[in-house]
Scaffold this motif. Structure first.
Motif, PDB file in Angstrom:
ATOM      1  N   ALA A 150      49.035  35.856  31.191  1.00  0.00           N
ATOM      2  CA  ALA A 150      49.691  36.655  32.230  1.00  0.00           C
ATOM      3  C   ALA A 150      50.314  35.762  33.302  1.00  0.00           C
ATOM      4  O   ALA A 150      51.419  36.038  33.792  1.00  0.00           O
ATOM      5  CB  ALA A 150      48.681  37.613  32.855  1.00  0.00           C
ATOM      6  N   MET A 151      49.636  34.682  33.671  1.00  0.00           N
ATOM      7  CA  MET A 151      50.182  33.763  34.676  1.00  0.00           C
ATOM      8  C   MET A 151      51.464  33.106  34.178  1.00  0.00           C
ATOM      9  O   MET A 151      52.467  33.033  34.907  1.00  0.00           O
ATOM     10  CB  MET A 151      49.143  32.694  35.023  1.00  0.00           C
ATOM     11  CG  MET A 151      48.061  33.148  35.982  1.00  0.00           C
ATOM     12  SD  MET A 151      47.000  31.768  36.494  1.00  0.00           S
ATOM     13  CE  MET A 151      45.740  31.824  35.240  1.00  0.00           C
ATOM     14  N   LEU A 152      51.437  32.621  32.934  1.00  0.00           N
ATOM     15  CA  LEU A 152      52.633  31.982  32.380  1.00  0.00           C
ATOM     16  C   LEU A 152      53.790  32.977  32.279  1.00  0.00           C
ATOM     17  O   LEU A 152      54.950  32.632  32.563  1.00  0.00           O
ATOM     18  CB  LEU A 152      52.318  31.404  30.993  1.00  0.00           C
ATOM     19  CG  LEU A 152      51.551  30.084  30.968  1.00  0.00           C
ATOM     20  CD1 LEU A 152      51.226  29.690  29.536  1.00  0.00           C
ATOM     21  CD2 LEU A 152      52.339  28.977  31.654  1.00  0.00           C
ATOM     22  N   LEU A 207      42.257  41.224  35.158  1.00  0.00           N
ATOM     23  CA  LEU A 207      43.722  41.187  35.221  1.00  0.00           C
ATOM     24  C   LEU A 207      44.230  41.848  36.506  1.00  0.00           C
ATOM     25  O   LEU A 207      45.217  41.391  37.102  1.00  0.00           O
ATOM     26  CB  LEU A 207      44.312  41.889  33.996  1.00  0.00           C
ATOM     27  CG  LEU A 207      44.159  41.133  32.663  1.00  0.00           C
ATOM     28  CD1 LEU A 207      44.501  42.036  31.494  1.00  0.00           C
ATOM     29  CD2 LEU A 207      45.033  39.886  32.642  1.00  0.00           C
ATOM     30  N   GLN A 208      43.541  42.895  36.922  1.00  0.00           N
ATOM     31  CA  GLN A 208      43.941  43.563  38.170  1.00  0.00           C
ATOM     32  C   GLN A 208      43.727  42.663  39.374  1.00  0.00           C
ATOM     33  O   GLN A 208      44.581  42.599  40.273  1.00  0.00           O
ATOM     34  CB  GLN A 208      43.150  44.859  38.328  1.00  0.00           C
ATOM     35  CG  GLN A 208      43.545  45.942  37.335  1.00  0.00           C
ATOM     36  CD  GLN A 208      42.613  47.133  37.348  1.00  0.00           C
ATOM     37  OE1 GLN A 208      41.527  47.097  37.963  1.00  0.00           O
ATOM     38  NE2 GLN A 208      43.007  48.214  36.681  1.00  0.00           N
ATOM     39  N   TRP A 209      42.607  41.930  39.397  1.00  0.00           N
ATOM     40  CA  TRP A 209      42.347  41.020  40.521  1.00  0.00           C
ATOM     41  C   TRP A 209      43.269  39.807  40.474  1.00  0.00           C
ATOM     42  O   TRP A 209      43.621  39.251  41.504  1.00  0.00           O
ATOM     43  CB  TRP A 209      40.873  40.606  40.546  1.00  0.00           C
ATOM     44  CG  TRP A 209      40.022  41.656  41.181  1.00  0.00           C
ATOM     45  CD1 TRP A 209      39.187  42.534  40.567  1.00  0.00           C
ATOM     46  CD2 TRP A 209      39.958  41.964  42.578  1.00  0.00           C
ATOM     47  NE1 TRP A 209      38.605  43.371  41.483  1.00  0.00           N
ATOM     48  CE2 TRP A 209      39.060  43.048  42.730  1.00  0.00           C
ATOM     49  CE3 TRP A 209      40.580  41.448  43.715  1.00  0.00           C
ATOM     50  CZ2 TRP A 209      38.761  43.603  43.974  1.00  0.00           C
ATOM     51  CZ3 TRP A 209      40.284  42.003  44.951  1.00  0.00           C
ATOM     52  CH2 TRP A 209      39.396  43.064  45.075  1.00  0.00           C
ATOM     53  N   MET A 210      43.661  39.398  39.277  1.00  0.00           N
ATOM     54  CA  MET A 210      44.644  38.325  39.167  1.00  0.00           C
ATOM     55  C   MET A 210      45.956  38.741  39.843  1.00  0.00           C
ATOM     56  O   MET A 210      46.577  37.954  40.571  1.00  0.00           O
ATOM     57  CB  MET A 210      44.903  38.000  37.696  1.00  0.00           C
ATOM     58  CG  MET A 210      45.927  36.888  37.478  1.00  0.00           C
ATOM     59  SD  MET A 210      46.798  37.002  35.906  1.00  0.00           S
ATOM     60  CE  MET A 210      47.851  38.434  36.212  1.00  0.00           C
ATOM     61  N   GLU A 211      46.360  39.984  39.611  1.00  0.00           N
ATOM     62  CA  GLU A 211      47.584  40.494  40.233  1.00  0.00           C
ATOM     63  C   GLU A 211      47.472  40.491  41.756  1.00  0.00           C
ATOM     64  O   GLU A 211      48.466  40.240  42.460  1.00  0.00           O
ATOM     65  CB  GLU A 211      47.863  41.921  39.743  1.00  0.00           C
ATOM     66  CG  GLU A 211      48.227  42.022  38.274  1.00  0.00           C
ATOM     67  CD  GLU A 211      49.652  41.588  37.993  1.00  0.00           C
ATOM     68  OE1 GLU A 211      50.398  41.349  38.971  1.00  0.00           O
ATOM     69  OE2 GLU A 211      50.021  41.474  36.824  1.00  0.00           O
ATOM     70  N   LYS A 212      46.287  40.751  42.279  1.00  0.00           N
ATOM     71  CA  LYS A 212      46.082  40.785  43.722  1.00  0.00           C
ATOM     72  C   LYS A 212      46.101  39.395  44.334  1.00  0.00           C
ATOM     73  O   LYS A 212      46.339  39.232  45.538  1.00  0.00           O
ATOM     74  CB  LYS A 212      44.761  41.482  44.056  1.00  0.00           C
ATOM     75  CG  LYS A 212      44.745  42.959  43.700  1.00  0.00           C
ATOM     76  CD  LYS A 212      43.397  43.585  44.012  1.00  0.00           C
ATOM     77  CE  LYS A 212      43.370  45.067  43.613  1.00  0.00           C
ATOM     78  NZ  LYS A 212      42.069  45.696  43.894  1.00  0.00           N
ATOM     79  N   ALA A 219      43.599  28.772  42.770  1.00  0.00           N
ATOM     80  CA  ALA A 219      42.528  29.742  43.010  1.00  0.00           C
ATOM     81  C   ALA A 219      42.113  30.432  41.714  1.00  0.00           C
ATOM     82  O   ALA A 219      40.921  30.588  41.424  1.00  0.00           O
ATOM     83  CB  ALA A 219      42.986  30.775  44.040  1.00  0.00           C
ATOM     84  N   LEU A 220      43.088  30.832  40.912  1.00  0.00           N
ATOM     85  CA  LEU A 220      42.788  31.511  39.653  1.00  0.00           C
ATOM     86  C   LEU A 220      42.079  30.582  38.671  1.00  0.00           C
ATOM     87  O   LEU A 220      41.113  30.979  38.011  1.00  0.00           O
ATOM     88  CB  LEU A 220      44.083  32.051  39.033  1.00  0.00           C
ATOM     89  CG  LEU A 220      44.723  33.235  39.775  1.00  0.00           C
ATOM     90  CD1 LEU A 220      46.135  33.486  39.273  1.00  0.00           C
ATOM     91  CD2 LEU A 220      43.872  34.481  39.619  1.00  0.00           C
ATOM     92  N   CYS A 221      42.545  29.342  38.581  1.00  0.00           N
ATOM     93  CA  CYS A 221      41.911  28.378  37.677  1.00  0.00           C
ATOM     94  C   CYS A 221      40.472  28.069  38.106  1.00  0.00           C
ATOM     95  O   CYS A 221      39.612  27.791  37.264  1.00  0.00           O
ATOM     96  CB  CYS A 221      42.722  27.086  37.616  1.00  0.00           C
ATOM     97  SG  CYS A 221      44.303  27.254  36.756  1.00  0.00           S
ATOM     98  N   SER A 222      40.212  28.133  39.398  1.00  0.00           N
ATOM     99  CA  SER A 222      38.861  27.875  39.901  1.00  0.00           C
ATOM    100  C   SER A 222      37.870  28.921  39.406  1.00  0.00           C
ATOM    101  O   SER A 222      36.659  28.671  39.361  1.00  0.00           O
ATOM    102  CB  SER A 222      38.857  27.859  41.435  1.00  0.00           C
ATOM    103  OG  SER A 222      39.674  26.826  41.927  1.00  0.00           O
ATOM    104  N   ARG A 229      38.665  37.145  47.234  1.00  0.00           N
ATOM    105  CA  ARG A 229      39.214  37.717  46.003  1.00  0.00           C
ATOM    106  C   ARG A 229      38.883  36.844  44.791  1.00  0.00           C
ATOM    107  O   ARG A 229      38.654  37.369  43.689  1.00  0.00           O
ATOM    108  CB  ARG A 229      40.730  37.908  46.137  1.00  0.00           C
ATOM    109  CG  ARG A 229      41.097  38.986  47.139  1.00  0.00           C
ATOM    110  CD  ARG A 229      42.579  39.289  47.157  1.00  0.00           C
ATOM    111  NE  ARG A 229      42.900  40.256  48.200  1.00  0.00           N
ATOM    112  CZ  ARG A 229      44.117  40.738  48.437  1.00  0.00           C
ATOM    113  NH1 ARG A 229      45.137  40.329  47.694  1.00  0.00           N
ATOM    114  NH2 ARG A 229      44.311  41.619  49.407  1.00  0.00           N
ATOM    115  N   VAL A 230      38.865  35.544  44.983  1.00  0.00           N
ATOM    116  CA  VAL A 230      38.493  34.639  43.890  1.00  0.00           C
ATOM    117  C   VAL A 230      37.038  34.871  43.493  1.00  0.00           C
ATOM    118  O   VAL A 230      36.694  34.867  42.303  1.00  0.00           O
ATOM    119  CB  VAL A 230      38.728  33.170  44.290  1.00  0.00           C
ATOM    120  CG1 VAL A 230      38.107  32.223  43.265  1.00  0.00           C
ATOM    121  CG2 VAL A 230      40.211  32.888  44.426  1.00  0.00           C
TER     122      VAL A 230
END
Length: 377
Positions: free
Chosen positions: A234-236, A364-369, A316-319, A347-348
């Motif tokens: 999703a990030m890519l 996935l929803q929190w990734m979007e946030k 942050a997401l990778c962490s 959020r992380v």
């Protein structure tokens, strides 16, 4: 800049073939309407249940059959019967082979089903060092992630090698040490009773319990990696769908590189994300010091306020990929407090929790946030 290629060993290649074979022979899963979290919990339960019996039954059978063999005495040397010793070794090898073969087959089957529930295909992905089947095979077979260094990134620069060695030795000898402890404990309670014959059979439940725990840990880790592969996808997609600023892309590459260093392993999804991002850069061979924190922070100077949100969000997401935040990652968040949103760390932490719980949709929803809403210019 050249990259160090990894050549999988015999066991990993065998595991990949088995997984692909299972995939080719399996039909499409019926849509039950249940969530990925529900299905993954069910697989964790059955993995725990069947692994106990796979460890228990061969161990009990081995102990019983050894009572039918002539006793093996290694001292004095004159009393050593090579026929009895050969029978004992063959029986041990057979029981061990049956146990591990069944455990591996069970692990491969449950891993395949978990991947299917997340709608992940077992593609070979030749452009990657670790394709999906390789990632799954290594987990099931308990093969550690390869010690590779890509684009000068050193995942082991902060690793305590000695502590890792002793933890590995202790983990690998868990069944042997547990059997010794359990036998000593039973000798204290049953040593002078009519039930002392049960002491030798304690290896059955001990081995069964450890096999159950090990399978649970493997599937639990696989669930996190499946979720984070979906997050990486999703990030890519988000980054590739926007107009790309090369300086911004390079900064996001540094964010992934630093996450690799802080996690202290080349997580397969880091590799997937790293290759995907670096592929967007025309002069990738000129990249240097990707895993240097100061260079990462310095890269913000060439970005606008809106653009800075992307590498910070990717970091942050990778962490959250391993489901926890370690001391180094928390310190890194403090270092970028002035340029990151106040809500980012909270959020992380929530995202990390949803990953641990196996909640794919919520993750996935929190990734979007966490990702910025602005377009990449």
């Amino acid at each position: 800049m050249s990259t160090e290629r990894y050549k999988p060993g015999f066991l990993e290649r065998w595991g990949r073939r088995v997984l692909i074979s299972i995939g080719s022979q399996s039909g499409k899963l019926e849509d039950s309407g249940k969530s990925f979290a529900y299905h993954s919990r069910t697989l964790l339960f059955w993995g725990f249940f069947w692994s106990f019996w796979i460890g228990f039954l061969p161990s009990i059978a081995f102990v019983y059959l050894t009572t039918l063999l002539p006793p093996v005495s290694l001292w004095p040397k004159e009393s050593l019967s090579y026929l009895s010793l050969s029978g004992f070794v063959i029986l041990l090898a057979l029981a061990t082979f049956i146990e591990f073969y069944l455990l591996f087959r069970l692990g491969f089957y449950l891993s395949y089903r978990m991947a299917k529930y997340a709608d992940i295909a077992l593609a070979e992905e030749p452009e990657l060092i670790t394709p999906i089947p390789g990632m799954m095979a290594r987990l099931v077979l308990e093969i550690p992630d390869p010690r590779i260094r890509l684009y000068g990134i050193d995942p082991y620069k902060h690793l305590n090698e000695r502590a890792l060695f002793f933890r590995t030795i202790l983990y690998k000898s868990k069944v042997f040490l547990s059997n010794i402890f359990a036998k000593l404990l039973l000798k204290v309670f049953l040593g002078r009773t009519g039930l002392r014959f049960l002491i030798e059979y304690i290896s059955g439940p001990v081995t069964g319990i450890w096999d159950s725990v090990t399978t649970y840990i493997i599937l639990y880790e696989l669930r996190k990696r499946i979720i984070t592969r979906k997050l990486s996808d999703a990030m890519l997609f988000k980054i590739k769908a926007k107009e790309r600023n090369k300086t911004l892309i390079e900064s996001t590459v540094r964010a992934v590189a630093l996450s690799i260093v802080f996690t202290k392993t080349f997580h397969p999804n880091f590799e997937y994300l790293l290759f995907g991002l670096i592929g967007l850069l025309p002069e990738r061979d000129k990249l240097k010091n990707l895993d240097d924190w100061n260079e990462f922070v310095f890269s913000f100077q060439n970005l606008s306020t809106k653009e800075r949100k992307w590498p910070i969000a990717i970091f942050a997401l990778c962490s959250s990929f391993d489901g926890t935040l370690n001391k180094e990652e928390l310190e890194a968040f403090r270092d970028i407090t002035d340029i990151s949103p106040t809500w980012l760390l909270d959020r992380v932490r929530i995202l990390s929790e949803t990953i641990r719980k196996g909640e794919l949709t919520e993750s996935l929803q929190w990734m979007e946030k966490i990702l910025p809403e602005e377009s990449i210019h």
